[in-house]
Design an enzyme around this catalytic site. Structure first.
Site, mmCIF file in Angstrom:
data_model
loop_
_atom_site.group_PDB
_atom_site.id
_atom_site.type_symbol
_atom_site.label_atom_id
_atom_site.label_comp_id
_atom_site.label_asym_id
_atom_site.label_seq_id
_atom_site.Cartn_x
_atom_site.Cartn_y
_atom_site.Cartn_z
ATOM 1 N N HIS A 142 4.063 7.262 10.585
ATOM 2 C CA HIS A 142 5.037 6.211 10.298
ATOM 3 C C HIS A 142 5.914 5.881 11.493
ATOM 4 O O HIS A 142 6.629 4.870 11.491
ATOM 5 C CB HIS A 142 5.909 6.616 9.111
ATOM 6 C CG HIS A 142 5.925 5.607 8.022
ATOM 7 N ND1 HIS A 142 6.164 4.268 8.255
ATOM 8 C CD2 HIS A 142 5.733 5.713 6.682
ATOM 9 C CE1 HIS A 142 6.129 3.603 7.108
ATOM 10 N NE2 HIS A 142 5.862 4.454 6.138
ATOM 11 N N ASP A 193 4.173 0.649 10.456
ATOM 12 C CA ASP A 193 4.700 0.615 9.098
ATOM 13 C C ASP A 193 3.564 0.319 8.118
ATOM 14 O O ASP A 193 2.416 0.100 8.505
ATOM 15 C CB ASP A 193 5.799 -0.445 8.988
ATOM 16 C CG ASP A 193 6.988 -0.125 9.872
ATOM 17 O OD1 ASP A 193 7.346 1.068 9.948
ATOM 18 O OD2 ASP A 193 7.536 -1.048 10.491
#
Length: 451
Positions: free
Chosen positions: A422, A426
């Site tokens: 992450h 995204d």
């Protein structure tokens, strides 16, 4: 020359290696660039040639011990002139051992080690097998069968190898009893005698156990302790680092792979020599998707706190090997045709199964493809191959009821999963990449427009 030969730099930042097999014994005569030991690093098994000629005085370390780079391996003293002459006369036997290798342009035997030795020849790897002598502790199947045989003087390592293959006890041979150097002809004569009904065999060797796996230490109550060494320790360190450092997330989708399977079958009919299977097609789809989502073709530089996006796609893929799970790398996969990708995958898989991958072939991937469907499972949440930022997983392809063209039909369905870092991207990028992969699986012909 004579002196102390230290474990050389094995390349790829490796700092130590485990001794797998000695090819010489104390008292043996060695030639320059003769392989004296096989070691296992965290990435590969390597044959190590010695730069000195002479008589082996000391072997520093036993099979199973770990030696640091720069630490002593072998002490070689001056050899006898007479035995050096014998070695020269029997050099053809070592040449047979190197059959198929390319002769180097410079002097030396051509034995090759990463970061060390002369060039021009290919190295061979050996896998360790462990057998248990009757009523005793485990020993390597390639170890010397007895202490007396260990100190028999032999003309070359081939003699010991042939003796092991035929179950010949070197110490029982006439030449050894007379204190002479044992030649290949002595072993071959003993082997013929054995076939004729008067075997000269090695005592205590349980040949029925020759294919058995290595034993670990155990206590009287039956528990077993298996040391984390070699590649197992590397895997443990890497997955621990990945889990500790990477804030990973996983997303997945089911995809209708009916047309993908049909494309594979059509290619098999049209180009049977190409060997293009599902893994190769998934690799081609992955490469195309990475070109549209370059944020996933990246690694994390933890020290600089930077995301490093790579222009070239060095595609890693998970493969099982005798040493455990490895990730061979197809370098510059984005520059290869589908047939070339298939060939690279096939060759690297074969080398993995044979335990012949080099450290260079296991280093430098920018993205990893994991086909865990071969294990009969639908899905998984794999740990990212640190320092990469994503891994694509492919589950098994099975017949399932599926809504197709407004009707319920039996289709070939697979589950695709993407685990991603992450920090690097995204959910939008991860979802877009996975959706593109799924669409290409469902309609592989459409993908051709962008290739």
């Amino acid at each position: 020359m004579s002196g102390v030969f230290n474990l050389p730099d094995l390349g790829e930042g490796l700092t130590e290696a485990e001794i797998v097999e000695w090819h010489v014994a104390e008292g043996d005569e060695v030639a320059v660039d003769q392989t004296v030991v096989t070691v296992e690093t965290a990435k590969a098994t390597v044959d190590v040639p010695c730069p000195y000629a002479g008589r082996v005085e000391t072997l520093h370390g036993a099979v199973g011990e770990t030696v640091a780079v720069g630490s002593p391996l072998v002490t070689v003293g001056a050899g006898s002139d007479s035995e050096a002459t014998v070695l020269a006369g029997e050099r053809q036997y070592r040449e047979e051992e190197m059959a198929g290798a390319t002769a180097p342009a410079d002097e030396g035997s051509g034995a090759v080690l990463i970061g060390y030795g002369t060039g021009g020849a290919t190295t061979r790897t050996r896998r360790r097998r462990v057998v248990r002598p009757a009523g005793g502790a485990p020993m390597s199947a390639t170890s010397r069968p007895s202490a007396s045989a260990a100190h028999v003087r032999v003309i070359s390592p081939i003699v010991r190898r042939l003796a092991r293959e035929h179950g010949i006890n070197l110490a029982a041979l006439p030449a050894a009893r007379d204190g002479a150097v044992v030649r290949r002809a002595d072993v071959e004569a003993a082997a013929r005698t054995s076939v004729a009904g008067s075997p000269v065999t090695s005592p205590g060797l349980d040949t029925a156990s020759a294919g058995a796996p290595a034993y670990s230490t155990s206590d009287p109550v039956g528990t077993e302790r298996i040391p984390l060494t070699g590649i197992r320790r590397t895997i443990a360190d890497k997955v621990t680092q990945s889990r500790r450092e990477i804030p990973d997330a996983t997303t997945w989708v089911d995809a209708d792979a009916t047309e993908l399977v049909a494309a594979k079958d059509a290619l098999k009919t049209a180009r049977p020599d190409a060997g293009i299977g599902v893994l190769a097609l998934m690799a081609r789809i992955t490469i195309a998707a990475l070109k549209q989502f370059p944020e996933l073709n990246a690694t994390i530089d933890g020290e600089a706190q930077e995301i490093v996006r790579h222009r070239a796609v060095h595609l890693g893929f998970a493969a099982q090997s005798p040493r455990g799970l490895v990730v061979p790398v197809v370098k510059d996969a984005d520059q290869l045709s589908t047939t070339e990708v298939a060939t690279a995958l096939r060759d690297l898989t074969a080398q993995a199964r044979a335990g012949e991958l080099t450290p260079a072939q296991l280093t430098g991937s920018t993205f990893t493809l994991n086909n865990y469907g071969v294990f009969g499972v639908d899905g998984s949440t794999p740990i990212i191959n640190h320092p990469e930022v994503a891994m694509l997983g492919v589950g098994r392809i099975i017949d399932r009821p599926w809504a197709h063209d407004g009707e319920l039909a039996l289709r070939k369905v697979t589950q695709l999963g993407l685990t991603f870092d992450h920090r690097a991207c995204d959910g939008g990028s991860a979802g877009g990449f996975l959706r593109l992969v799924a669409d290409s699986v469902e309609r592989p012909v459409v993908m051709l427009a962008d290739l």
